[in-house]
Design an enzyme around this catalytic site. Sequence first.
Site, short mmCIF file in Angstrom:
data_model
loop_
_atom_site.label_atom_id
_atom_site.label_comp_id
_atom_site.label_asym_id
_atom_site.label_seq_id
_atom_site.Cartn_x
_atom_site.Cartn_y
_atom_site.Cartn_z
N CYS A 78 0.83 -1.20 0.00
CA CYS A 78 0.00 0.00 0.00
C CYS A 78 0.87 1.25 0.00
CB CYS A 78 -0.87 -0.05 1.25
SG CYS A 78 -1.77 1.45 1.57
N GLU A 332 -8.51 32.69 -0.66
CA GLU A 332 -8.56 31.27 -1.01
C GLU A 332 -9.15 31.17 -2.42
OE1 GLU A 332 -8.03 27.98 0.28
OE2 GLU A 332 -9.04 27.40 -1.56
N CYS A 407 2.88 21.86 4.22
CA CYS A 407 2.80 20.40 4.31
C CYS A 407 3.88 19.78 3.43
CB CYS A 407 1.41 19.91 3.89
SG CYS A 407 0.94 20.48 2.27
N1 SAH Z 1 -4.90 27.16 5.73
C1 SAH Z 1 -5.92 26.20 5.48
C2 SAH Z 1 -5.79 25.48 4.14
C3 SAH Z 1 -4.41 25.01 3.76
S1 SAH Z 1 -4.36 23.93 2.37
C4 SAH Z 1 -6.02 25.22 6.63
O1 SAH Z 1 -5.18 25.21 7.53
O2 SAH Z 1 -6.98 24.44 6.64
C5 SAH Z 1 -4.03 24.98 1.04
C6 SAH Z 1 -5.22 25.74 0.53
O3 SAH Z 1 -4.75 26.55 -0.55
C7 SAH Z 1 -6.35 24.90 -0.04
O4 SAH Z 1 -7.56 25.29 0.56
C8 SAH Z 1 -6.36 25.25 -1.53
O5 SAH Z 1 -7.67 25.27 -2.09
C9 SAH Z 1 -5.76 26.63 -1.53
N2 SAH Z 1 -5.11 27.08 -2.77
C10 SAH Z 1 -4.43 26.33 -3.67
N3 SAH Z 1 -3.93 27.11 -4.63
C11 SAH Z 1 -4.27 28.38 -4.34
C12 SAH Z 1 -4.04 29.63 -4.97
N4 SAH Z 1 -3.33 29.72 -6.09
N5 SAH Z 1 -4.54 30.73 -4.39
C13 SAH Z 1 -5.26 30.66 -3.24
N6 SAH Z 1 -5.51 29.50 -2.61
C14 SAH Z 1 -5.03 28.37 -3.15
#
Ligand code: SAH
Length: 452
Positions: A78, A332, A407
């Site tokens: 996996c 976002e 991450c």
């Molecule tokens: N800070 C949040 C989400 C982090 S994950 C938390 O802690 O839950 C990263 C986020 O970035 C996701 O929600 C994704 O939709 C967003 N994202 C990805 N590319 C982006 C872009 N170009 N501009 C704005 N947001 C974006």
Amino acid sequence: MLKEKQIVKGNIQFIDEDGNGVFYVGKDKVLVRHVFEKEQVQARIQKRIQKGYVAELIRVDQKHPGRIKPACPIFEKCGSCHLLHMDAKAQSDFKKNQLIKLCKDAKLPLQVKDILTMEEPYHYRNKMIIGFQKDRNRHIQAGFYEEFSHKIIPYKRCLLHPEICDEIVEEIVSLMEKLRIEPYEEDKRRGLLRHVLLRYGKQSGKIMVVLVINQNVFPARKNFVNALLHKFPNITTIVQNVNTRKTSVVLGDQERVLYGKGYIEDTLCGLKYRISSKSFYQINHEQTQVLYQTGIDMLELTGNEKVLDAYCGIGTIGMSMAHKVKQVIGVEINKDAVNDAIVNAKINDVKNIRFICDDASAYMKKAQQRKERFDVVIMDPPRSGSNEQFLSALVNMKPKQILYISCNPITQVRDMQYLKRFGYVGDAMQGVDMFPNTNHVETICLLSKKAQ
Ligand code: SAH
């Protein structure tokens, strides 16, 4: 040149960024999973890829003291867990050492702190994606994708999932058999059920089921839904998602709520959130609270700050600190997540936060052009990291502090090298283990402008 099935021996030199142990046979590079640095191993060559020869581990002659027997029968195949052969201490040492190496190679003088780990590092995932296939006897199996492939590895119980979610998957398989619902076959592009996505509200115990199907109509829908609800009263919503495209992206655009509200609710850091199927939500509830609290503590807020929460998802970070600052703006790109965020601010009566649906880089550029200033910029981009457009606007805005949450420390370090050129540097990197038993780790760094 090494041959397929050839048995080779070696000493693991290092673990690469994908978690493979690397050793050399003459000049040939061999990649083998589930090993420790310095272990003496024997492996069987499987195939050649661009990076080297992939080999299957067959024996460890000199074991690392942190090696344990993996607690999962499908660990070898996996792709979800990478580190079940390591005990808890070995896992956190491994992650910390990877971060130290990364910072050193990037010439970023950050003190890498001990990883903040989980006491009970199992059953923490609150989002699961399951695929289906038929075995040789035409029985349906549920499973995960093998690493680097589209083959499904069948499973019964997963160490990372809440147990009730695996019970739901088991019931879905039996309903598929009973109601003759065919699993989707990717190569032939036929069959009905492509994936099932489950979201589990850790605090609420409520569960969302998303059924991703390959056509607009879902025959036997009523019986399927009723049977599932009857057996699992914790399921509070069921959504049908249509994805007819030839893609490995799980969710399609079209959705229809079959039962309940179409979203799930959960509580995080004392606040209530509504989460739709397509919104991002951190997958480890307990560690997300640790992550956010660590970030808030690092910032030492005074109450006067104007904060930008870039890549804000459903607004969770900004909302968690709104009561400690003057104003928060969340940006976002995902519409559903922004809609959730706006509702979430209302539900929790948080008045000093606003959300904007835009590409973070485009927003930054516009904000810089109109000379908007932020005292603190929090950025939490996806695995691919941020980009030059965002970062150059960011440094021009001259915030006092940048809190970079990531991450994927590889892209974070890359972006921080860029920021360093403009005087933004940090003292420390804090790893938070949001993904125990896998080789992923969340990292957080506070950067501020040092006099040059
Ligand atoms: N800070 C949040 C989400 C982090 S994950 C938390 O802690 O839950 C990263 C986020 O970035 C996701 O929600 C994704 O939709 C967003 N994202 C990805 N590319 C982006 C872009 N170009 N501009 C704005 N947001 C974006």
